[in-house]
Scaffold this motif. Structure first.
Motif, PDB file in Angstrom:
ATOM      1  N   VAL A  92       0.836  -1.200   0.000  1.00  0.00           N
ATOM      2  CA  VAL A  92       0.000   0.000   0.000  1.00  0.00           C
ATOM      3  C   VAL A  92       0.873   1.252   0.000  1.00  0.00           C
ATOM      4  N   LEU A  93       1.929   1.249   0.804  1.00  0.00           N
ATOM      5  CA  LEU A  93       2.843   2.400   0.849  1.00  0.00           C
ATOM      6  C   LEU A  93       3.466   2.665  -0.511  1.00  0.00           C
ATOM      7  N   TYR A  94       3.962   1.626  -1.173  1.00  0.00           N
ATOM      8  CA  TYR A  94       4.617   1.800  -2.475  1.00  0.00           C
ATOM      9  C   TYR A  94       3.632   2.268  -3.540  1.00  0.00           C
ATOM     10  N   LEU A  95       2.430   1.733  -3.527  1.00  0.00           N
ATOM     11  CA  LEU A  95       1.418   2.150  -4.498  1.00  0.00           C
ATOM     12  C   LEU A  95       1.012   3.611  -4.254  1.00  0.00           C
ATOM     13  N   GLY A  96       0.916   4.015  -2.996  1.00  0.00           N
ATOM     14  CA  GLY A  96       0.586   5.408  -2.671  1.00  0.00           C
ATOM     15  C   GLY A  96       1.664   6.367  -3.145  1.00  0.00           C
ATOM     16  N   ALA A  99       1.468   6.665  -6.890  1.00  0.00           N
ATOM     17  CA  ALA A  99       0.344   7.496  -7.339  1.00  0.00           C
ATOM     18  C   ALA A  99       0.665   8.982  -7.163  1.00  0.00           C
ATOM     19  N   VAL A 100       1.266   9.343  -6.029  1.00  0.00           N
ATOM     20  CA  VAL A 100       1.631  10.740  -5.797  1.00  0.00           C
ATOM     21  C   VAL A 100       2.655  11.196  -6.839  1.00  0.00           C
ATOM     22  N   CYS A 101       3.646  10.364  -7.107  1.00  0.00           N
ATOM     23  CA  CYS A 101       4.650  10.723  -8.123  1.00  0.00           C
ATOM     24  C   CYS A 101       4.012  10.873  -9.502  1.00  0.00           C
ATOM     25  N   GLY A 102       3.071  10.014  -9.832  1.00  0.00           N
ATOM     26  CA  GLY A 102       2.370  10.120 -11.111  1.00  0.00           C
ATOM     27  C   GLY A 102       1.598  11.424 -11.223  1.00  0.00           C
ATOM     28  N   LEU A 103       0.945  11.833 -10.122  1.00  0.00           N
ATOM     29  CA  LEU A 103       0.218  13.104 -10.134  1.00  0.00           C
ATOM     30  C   LEU A 103       1.163  14.292 -10.278  1.00  0.00           C
ATOM     31  N   VAL A 104       2.314  14.235  -9.629  1.00  0.00           N
ATOM     32  CA  VAL A 104       3.301  15.317  -9.739  1.00  0.00           C
ATOM     33  C   VAL A 104       3.825  15.406 -11.171  1.00  0.00           C
ATOM     34  N   VAL A 105       4.133  14.279 -11.779  1.00  0.00           N
ATOM     35  CA  VAL A 105       4.635  14.268 -13.156  1.00  0.00           C
ATOM     36  C   VAL A 105       3.578  14.822 -14.110  1.00  0.00           C
ATOM     37  N   ARG A 106       2.328  14.422 -13.931  1.00  0.00           N
ATOM     38  CA  ARG A 106       1.261  14.924 -14.789  1.00  0.00           C
ATOM     39  C   ARG A 106       1.095  16.440 -14.639  1.00  0.00           C
ATOM     40  N   SER A 107       1.196  16.926 -13.403  1.00  0.00           N
ATOM     41  CA  SER A 107       1.069  18.360 -13.151  1.00  0.00           C
ATOM     42  C   SER A 107       2.212  19.137 -13.809  1.00  0.00           C
ATOM     43  N   ARG A 108       3.418  18.635 -13.677  1.00  0.00           N
ATOM     44  CA  ARG A 108       4.574  19.322 -14.270  1.00  0.00           C
ATOM     45  C   ARG A 108       4.569  19.240 -15.783  1.00  0.00           C
TER      46      ARG A 108
END
Length: 140
Positions: A92-96, A99-108
């Motif tokens: 769960v920690l790794y998937l979380g 997901a956060v890194c994916g959102l940051v990459v999409r935002s940038r």
């Protein structure tokens, strides 16, 4: 010996073609300067991205290695009592984090690029100066 001209045509200003030639040379020099600036910006951006990618890959490799070693160490520590719970929590920690890194990459990725900003600003200045110059103004 030839006599020097001293009539009304002796102090003649350059003709239309000489003025056009001078204007063309100036425009070519401006274009060359802007292209050199553009080229420098492209090269600078390429080097920055290459350095960024290399650093990111090295960081990701060692981070992944460290995470795998930490997971194995914690799983070994709780092997006899709660090994399944520990594995689920780490999953769960790794998937979380992913997901956060994916959102940051999409935002940038959606942010506006600053590539060629200096060239665009210089061209805008040139256009403004050319538009504000009164070509047909008579000297006072």
């Amino acid at each position: 010996m030839a006599a020097k001209e001293s009539g009304p045509g002796a102090a003649r200003s350059p003709g239309l073609f000489a003025s056009l030639r001078s204007l063309a040379a100036t425009l070519i020099a401006i274009a060359q300067t802007r292209l050199e600036l553009l080229s420098a910006e492209v090269e600078e951006e390429r080097l920055r991205l290459l350095q960024l990618l290399l650093t990111a890959f090295i960081g990701l490799f060692f981070s992944a290695l460290g995470i795998v070693m930490l997971t194995l160490a914690v799983a070994a520590l709780f092997w006899d009592t709660h090994r399944v719970l520990v594995m689920i929590l780490f999953t769960v920690l790794y998937l979380g984090i992913g997901a956060v890194c994916g959102l940051v990459v999409r935002s940038r990725a959606r942010e506006k690029s600053r590539l060629f900003s200096a060239s665009i600003a210089e061209l805008a200045k040139d256009r403004q100066q050319l538009a504000s110059t009164d070509v047909y103004r008579q000297p006072d």
